[in-house]
Design a protein around this motif. Sequence first.
Motif, PDB file in Angstrom:
ATOM      1  N   ALA A 323      16.301 -11.150  38.780  1.00  0.00           N
ATOM      2  CA  ALA A 323      15.053 -10.403  38.565  1.00  0.00           C
ATOM      3  C   ALA A 323      15.334  -8.943  38.221  1.00  0.00           C
ATOM      4  CB  ALA A 323      14.176 -10.484  39.813  1.00  0.00           C
ATOM      5  N   MET A 324      16.372  -8.370  38.838  1.00  0.00           N
ATOM      6  CA  MET A 324      16.705  -6.960  38.602  1.00  0.00           C
ATOM      7  C   MET A 324      17.010  -6.670  37.134  1.00  0.00           C
ATOM      8  SD  MET A 324      16.324  -4.911  41.120  1.00  0.00           S
ATOM      9  CE  MET A 324      17.105  -3.512  40.324  1.00  0.00           C
ATOM     10  N   LYS A 325      17.521  -7.682  36.436  1.00  0.00           N
ATOM     11  CA  LYS A 325      17.843  -7.491  35.009  1.00  0.00           C
ATOM     12  C   LYS A 325      16.579  -7.288  34.179  1.00  0.00           C
ATOM     13  CE  LYS A 325      21.970 -10.408  35.297  1.00  0.00           C
ATOM     14  NZ  LYS A 325      22.502 -11.740  35.026  1.00  0.00           N
ATOM     15  N   LYS A 326      15.433  -7.704  34.743  1.00  0.00           N
ATOM     16  CA  LYS A 326      14.170  -7.587  34.007  1.00  0.00           C
ATOM     17  C   LYS A 326      13.222  -6.595  34.676  1.00  0.00           C
ATOM     18  CE  LYS A 326      14.123 -12.231  32.002  1.00  0.00           C
ATOM     19  NZ  LYS A 326      13.327 -13.469  31.865  1.00  0.00           N
ATOM     20  N   LEU A 327      13.781  -5.592  35.341  1.00  0.00           N
ATOM     21  CA  LEU A 327      12.959  -4.569  36.016  1.00  0.00           C
ATOM     22  C   LEU A 327      13.372  -3.167  35.559  1.00  0.00           C
ATOM     23  CD1 LEU A 327      12.749  -5.907  39.696  1.00  0.00           C
ATOM     24  CD2 LEU A 327      10.855  -5.640  38.103  1.00  0.00           C
ATOM     25  N   PRO A 328      13.070  -2.815  34.306  1.00  0.00           N
ATOM     26  CA  PRO A 328      13.442  -1.475  33.828  1.00  0.00           C
ATOM     27  C   PRO A 328      12.549  -0.379  34.413  1.00  0.00           C
ATOM     28  CG  PRO A 328      12.103  -2.585  32.188  1.00  0.00           C
ATOM     29  CD  PRO A 328      12.353  -3.592  33.290  1.00  0.00           C
ATOM     30  N   GLN A 329      13.116   0.812  34.499  1.00  0.00           N
ATOM     31  CA  GLN A 329      12.310   1.989  34.826  1.00  0.00           C
ATOM     32  C   GLN A 329      11.867   2.617  33.508  1.00  0.00           C
ATOM     33  OE1 GLN A 329      13.461   4.616  38.170  1.00  0.00           O
ATOM     34  NE2 GLN A 329      15.389   3.506  38.185  1.00  0.00           N
ATOM     35  N   LEU A 330      10.647   3.119  33.467  1.00  0.00           N
ATOM     36  CA  LEU A 330      10.145   3.717  32.231  1.00  0.00           C
ATOM     37  C   LEU A 330      10.744   5.099  31.999  1.00  0.00           C
ATOM     38  CD1 LEU A 330       6.364   2.735  32.356  1.00  0.00           C
ATOM     39  CD2 LEU A 330       8.125   1.802  30.844  1.00  0.00           C
ATOM     40  N   ASN A 331      11.200   5.326  30.756  1.00  0.00           N
ATOM     41  CA  ASN A 331      11.694   6.647  30.373  1.00  0.00           C
ATOM     42  C   ASN A 331      10.510   7.577  30.137  1.00  0.00           C
ATOM     43  OD1 ASN A 331      14.378   5.761  30.303  1.00  0.00           O
ATOM     44  ND2 ASN A 331      14.198   5.065  28.191  1.00  0.00           N
ATOM     45  N   ALA A 332      10.759   8.873  30.259  1.00  0.00           N
ATOM     46  CA  ALA A 332       9.719   9.853  29.937  1.00  0.00           C
ATOM     47  C   ALA A 332       9.611   9.966  28.415  1.00  0.00           C
ATOM     48  CB  ALA A 332      10.076  11.197  30.540  1.00  0.00           C
ATOM     49  N   LEU A 333       8.394  10.045  27.901  1.00  0.00           N
ATOM     50  CA  LEU A 333       8.194  10.240  26.458  1.00  0.00           C
ATOM     51  C   LEU A 333       7.872  11.700  26.194  1.00  0.00           C
ATOM     52  CD1 LEU A 333       5.994   7.172  25.417  1.00  0.00           C
ATOM     53  CD2 LEU A 333       8.445   7.464  25.087  1.00  0.00           C
ATOM     54  N   GLU A 334       8.355  12.198  25.052  1.00  0.00           N
ATOM     55  CA  GLU A 334       8.092  13.596  24.701  1.00  0.00           C
ATOM     56  C   GLU A 334       7.767  13.711  23.213  1.00  0.00           C
ATOM     57  OE1 GLU A 334      11.756  15.434  25.825  1.00  0.00           O
ATOM     58  OE2 GLU A 334      11.186  15.720  27.905  1.00  0.00           O
ATOM     59  N   GLY A 335       7.229  14.840  22.826  1.00  0.00           N
ATOM     60  CA  GLY A 335       7.035  15.161  21.413  1.00  0.00           C
ATOM     61  C   GLY A 335       6.283  14.116  20.620  1.00  0.00           C
TER      62      GLY A 335
END
Length: 352
Positions: A323-335
């Motif tokens: 399951a951990m392989k499919k649990l990404p953390q969201l990156n911050a978006l900019e610009g």
Amino acid sequence: MKKLLLALSLFAGLAQAEDVLHVYNWNNYIAPETVKRFEKECKCRVVQDYYGAMEEMLAKLSAGAKGYDIVVPTGFAIPPLVKQGMVAPLDKSKLPNFKNVNTAFLNTQFDKGNQYSVPYAFTTTLVGYNDKKIKELGLDPTSWAILFDPKVLAKVKGKVTVLDDSRELFAAALMYNGFSANSTNPAEWKKAAETIKQAKPYWAAFNTQSYIKELTVGNIWVAHGYSNDMFQANQDAKAAKRPFGIAYGLQKEGNTLSLDNMMVLKGAPRADLAHRFINFMLDGKNSSELTNMIGSGNPNAAAAQFVQPDIKKISAVFPDAQAMKKLPQLNALEGKQLRDLNRLWTEVKTAK
């Protein structure tokens, strides 16, 4: 009179010398009994101040707020704290319990080598649902199709809410289509937007504020939301003796994970107590108490043995390696990327 003044000055001296740890944190994010035990052990006092969003916390610290020892930010807020020089590197020699952290939660894109941060607790964004209704309808809640496939949604029309959050909803739609939750590919974003527009007529509302209550009273049957909130909704349904429960779990296409971390602020008045507190919170039993209280996901491998059995078996609380392989953390978006997403979000919200 002299005796009174002497007594007052002695009292003032004692108060000044009192050991106090200042923690800046989310509300309701440390079990009260854990705090009491730390205070007893360190013969100190813990004073907490709270924020309701990462933006609020970053703005306050950027404006020069002083006096805090520890802050507990979500992953994407770590880089700006480090970049602006607001946090201090950790002294790992003072954190023998660091070994208890599940390695799957270490060395993230936000703090390589965990020089500044220690994983504390997490939530996953997923589907919560009325177990009785979904079983009666024969629907599969383990796929994002329950939120996006018009054929499935036809059976629950008007009984579904989604988060009023562009990043989270687009991430879910991206994963449903087989793309990365962190994709910034314009064609993939466009496909996600189309998916949301097709599903939108079947939803009751975009709702981030009151879906716990709506689930608990049975007004809605399916909600896109946070694992901690689904835990709370189920507790509330039990307390109200509803004829149904609120179940929740991970989706097979993947889910987003928000990992909160303990960090020591630069110029912390009590950096020594801060390290002692972090090490204390990394003890398995101490770490388990927050999970038992609010159903938070737990990155501490030593905590599992102390977590209530019915909570321990929830995949969103202790995900396995697969399951951990499919649990990404969201990156911050900019610009430009952020502007593009905002434009698509407006398009989605205003679509009929």
